[in-house]
Design a protein around this motif. Sequence first.
Motif, PDB file in Angstrom:
ATOM      1  N   UNK A   1       0.949  -1.232   0.178  1.00 10.29           N
ATOM      2  CA  UNK A   1      -0.116   0.098  -0.113  1.00 10.29           C
ATOM      3  C   UNK A   1       0.938   1.097  -0.022  1.00 10.29           C
ATOM      4  N   UNK A   2       2.092   1.226   0.819  1.00  9.57           N
ATOM      5  CA  UNK A   2       2.800   2.292   0.917  1.00  9.57           C
ATOM      6  C   UNK A   2       3.448   2.756  -0.481  1.00  9.57           C
ATOM      7  N   UNK A   3       3.721   1.714  -1.403  1.00  9.22           N
ATOM      8  CA  UNK A   3       4.298   1.776  -2.717  1.00  9.22           C
ATOM      9  C   UNK A   3       3.214   2.371  -3.584  1.00  9.22           C
ATOM     10  N   UNK A   4       2.155   1.876  -3.540  1.00  5.76           N
ATOM     11  CA  UNK A   4       1.141   2.192  -4.624  1.00  5.76           C
ATOM     12  C   UNK A   4       0.471   3.641  -4.356  1.00  5.76           C
ATOM     13  N   UNK A   5       0.510   3.883  -2.910  1.00  5.05           N
ATOM     14  CA  UNK A   5      -0.027   5.232  -2.550  1.00  5.05           C
ATOM     15  C   UNK A   5       0.688   6.408  -3.343  1.00  5.05           C
ATOM     16  N   UNK A   6       1.999   6.244  -3.482  1.00  2.00           N
ATOM     17  CA  UNK A   6       2.939   7.573  -4.141  1.00  2.00           C
ATOM     18  C   UNK A   6       2.628   7.260  -5.682  1.00  2.00           C
ATOM     19  N   UNK A   7       2.000   6.335  -6.174  1.00  2.00           N
ATOM     20  CA  UNK A   7       2.051   6.398  -7.669  1.00  2.00           C
ATOM     21  C   UNK A   7       0.865   7.343  -8.067  1.00  2.00           C
ATOM     22  N   UNK A   8       0.870   8.154  -9.199  1.00  2.00           N
ATOM     23  CA  UNK A   8      -0.168   9.104  -9.678  1.00  2.00           C
ATOM     24  C   UNK A   8      -1.339   8.588  -9.816  1.00  2.00           C
ATOM     25  N   UNK A   9      -2.355   9.069  -9.396  1.00  2.00           N
ATOM     26  CA  UNK A   9      -3.527   8.481  -9.934  1.00  2.00           C
ATOM     27  C   UNK A   9      -4.238   7.517  -8.740  1.00  2.00           C
ATOM     28  N   UNK A  10      -3.524   7.235  -7.666  1.00  2.00           N
ATOM     29  CA  UNK A  10      -3.989   6.302  -6.849  1.00  2.00           C
ATOM     30  C   UNK A  10      -4.079   6.672  -5.460  1.00  2.00           C
TER      31      UNK A  10
END
Length: 123
Positions: free
Chosen positions: A83-92
Amino acid sequence: MDGYYGSYALVAALLLIGVIIVAGAMTANRLLRPTRPTPEKLTTYECGVDPVGDGWAQSQIRYYVFTYLYVVFAVDAVFLFPWATVFAAPGYGMTTLVEMFVFLGFIALGILYAWRKRVLTWT
């Protein structure tokens, strides 16, 4: 070793090589080790203390429940890393934030339930 079944053949060959190496090491160990069994060596070892009494001992179910709760919450903590890695992705950002709060809400309900049932008291 090309094609669909070539990958499976490669995995099977590596697995066979691994089994042969382990079996060879175990066989060499059995052939080279000294065997001098004595009564002291054949007794059960319990942290340097001579074993006394029967080997059967009952433990309370509370310990198993406590361990189970620990495993559940440790696995839940593992879900925080992706979750911490996806949270920084744009649009998520907002979507993953809401999903994580729902997830943490379920965890909080589980902890609250265990606390109300007095499972977390260590007496």
